[in-house]
Scaffold this active site. Structure first.
Site, PDB file in Angstrom:
ATOM      1  N   HIS A  40       0.824  -1.207   0.000  1.00 14.53           N
ATOM      2  CA  HIS A  40       0.000   0.000   0.000  1.00 14.53           C
ATOM      3  C   HIS A  40       0.863   1.265   0.000  1.00 14.53           C
ATOM      4  O   HIS A  40       1.673   1.466   0.909  1.00 14.53           O
ATOM      5  CB  HIS A  40      -0.876  -0.026   1.261  1.00 14.53           C
ATOM      6  N   GLU A  67       0.738  -0.347  -4.713  1.00 13.42           N
ATOM      7  CA  GLU A  67      -0.412   0.540  -4.899  1.00 13.42           C
ATOM      8  C   GLU A  67       0.074   1.975  -4.803  1.00 13.42           C
ATOM      9  O   GLU A  67       1.027   2.258  -4.063  1.00 13.42           O
ATOM     10  CB  GLU A  67      -1.451   0.257  -3.791  1.00 13.42           C
ATOM     11  N   ASP A  69      -1.213   6.494  -5.516  1.00 17.32           N
ATOM     12  CA  ASP A  69      -2.297   7.472  -5.643  1.00 17.32           C
ATOM     13  C   ASP A  69      -1.841   8.561  -6.608  1.00 17.32           C
ATOM     14  O   ASP A  69      -0.747   9.112  -6.442  1.00 17.32           O
ATOM     15  CB  ASP A  69      -2.598   8.107  -4.278  1.00 17.32           C
ATOM     16  N   HIS A  82      -0.822  11.032  -1.882  1.00 23.85           N
ATOM     17  CA  HIS A  82      -2.123  10.587  -1.385  1.00 23.85           C
ATOM     18  C   HIS A  82      -3.067  11.718  -1.007  1.00 23.85           C
ATOM     19  O   HIS A  82      -4.206  11.769  -1.455  1.00 23.85           O
ATOM     20  CB  HIS A  82      -1.934   9.664  -0.176  1.00 23.85           C
ATOM     21  N   GLU A 150      -4.287   4.082  -8.159  1.00 23.99           N
ATOM     22  CA  GLU A 150      -5.551   4.717  -7.732  1.00 23.99           C
ATOM     23  C   GLU A 150      -5.628   6.139  -8.241  1.00 23.99           C
ATOM     24  O   GLU A 150      -4.745   6.962  -7.983  1.00 23.99           O
ATOM     25  CB  GLU A 150      -5.673   4.720  -6.202  1.00 23.99           C
TER      26      GLU A 150
HETATM   27  O1  G3P Z   1      -5.919   0.683  -2.190  1.00 20.98           O
HETATM   28  C1  G3P Z   1      -6.760   0.939  -1.138  1.00 20.98           C
HETATM   29  C2  G3P Z   1      -6.484   2.194  -0.397  1.00 20.98           C
HETATM   30  O2  G3P Z   1      -5.367   2.834  -0.914  1.00 20.98           O
HETATM   31  C3  G3P Z   1      -7.608   3.125  -0.358  1.00 20.98           C
HETATM   32  O3  G3P Z   1      -7.470   4.096   0.639  1.00 20.98           O
HETATM   33  O4  G3P Z   1      -7.013   6.348   1.437  1.00 20.98           O
HETATM   34  O5  G3P Z   1      -5.201   4.689   1.400  1.00 20.98           O
HETATM   35  O6  G3P Z   1      -6.018   5.644  -0.709  1.00 20.98           O
HETATM   36  P1  G3P Z   1      -6.368   5.242   0.681  1.00 20.98           P
HETATM   37 CA    CA Z   2      -4.727   4.576  -2.340  1.00 14.34          CA
END
Ligand code: G3P
Ligand code: CA
Length: 290
Positions: A40, A67, A69, A82, A150
């Site tokens: 993450h 993962e 953002d 993020h 994301e």
């Molecule tokens: O991939 C799931 C997660 O990243 C979603 O929440 O707020 O960490 O982007 P957040």
């Molecule tokens: Ca995320």
């Protein structure tokens, strides 16, 4: 034996499932296999989130999936960060004291490139930068890793879906080898996920959330995965999601987030999830394998 005969026998033995496109995280093609582990924001318990260092740390831990953002600067550059502002993960308040509330969308790419995105996490990471999406995907590719991307806060950034796909295409991420098992694009915005699917149907997509079971047929039109917060999950919900087929004619898959303890990892693995997104992918892997 003639090669064609071998191929025919292999096909017969494996069955028709082997002829279909692979699943998004490749677990559903291996019944009984542990869930896939995804790092993450990179391995963000070990290195500053969403930096190249976090990607490299995941690679060092042997974690294939990362993962991230994606958001957009004032002058239109896609960057990996993020929060919708730069305060928590950079020194923006020191560098630009008069620029409150320090929103990503209010800074140029050149300004963001000046920020230290590592010192807040620890002195060993002083000087780490907020990467551009191009820099980020190139590093993931160089590390032979896979990307769960994301689109964050898409309502703030009209057209970010098309722009993201353009960067991915320019960097080789829309080639068949990447599409088949190295890329998933997800968002909390169903509209954004649908847009990605319509613009580039070959891309695997995920919806972040826990839609009602009655709504799943609608989501299955444009999303290959349903990715819920782990606390919202149950064995019944995972089974219900798996019962639907997504846009690539494969059962919908489930990635649970954000799971950082061995107990939670074993719990959601017991529900039958396909993947687990974690800040501590090493802890999760030790708990469930994968
Ligand atoms: O991939 C799931 C997660 O990243 C979603 O929440 O707020 O960490 O982007 P957040
Ligand atoms: Ca995320």
């Amino acid at each position: 034996m003639h090669a064609r005969a071998v191929a025919a026998m292999t096909t017969a033995l494996l069955g028709t499932a082997a002829l279909l496109s692979p699943t998004a995280v490749a677990r559903a093609d291996a019944p009984g296999a542990p869930p896939t582990v995804l790092a993450h924001r990179g391995a963000s318990a070990h290195a500053p989130e969403n930096t190249l260092a976090a990607v490299d740390r995941a690679a060092e831990l042997g974690v294939a999936w990362v993962e991230n953002d994606v958001q957009r600067t004032r002058d239109g550059e896609l960057v990996v960060v993020h929060d919708d502002n730069l305060r928590r993960t950079t020194d923006v308040e020191e560098v630009f004291p008069g620029r409150a509330p320090w929103k990503v969308k209010d800074f140029t790419a050149a300004e963001i490139a000046r920020l230290d995105a590592g010192s807040w996490f620890g002195p060993a990471y002083a000087g780490a930068r907020v990467p551009t999406l191009k820099q980020y995907v190139d590093r993931v590719d160089r590390n032979h890793q896979k990307l769960l991307l994301e689109i964050k806060n898409p309502a703030l950034y009209p057209g970010i879906e098309q722009q993201t796909l353009k960067v991915l295409g320019n960097e080789g991420w829309l080639e068949p080898g990447h599409l088949a098992g190295r890329l998933i694009v997800q968002s909390f915005s169903a509209k954004s996920v649908r847009t990605v699917h319509e613009l580039k149907p070959g891309v695997r997509t995920g919806f972040l959330g826990t839609p009602d079971v009655a709504e799943l047929p609608d989501y299955a039109e444009f999303a290959d995965l349903i990715n819920p917060a782990h606390g919202s999950l149950s064995v019944g919900y995972v089974a219900a999601v798996h019962a639907f087929s997504g846009p690539h004619d494969r059962p919908l898959e489930v990635l649970a987030w954000t799971v950082d303890t061995a107990a939670d990892a074993r719990r959601v693995a017991g529900y039958g999830v396909d993947g687990i997104i974690s800040n501590r992918p090493d802890v999760v892997r030790d708990a469930v394998g994968g």
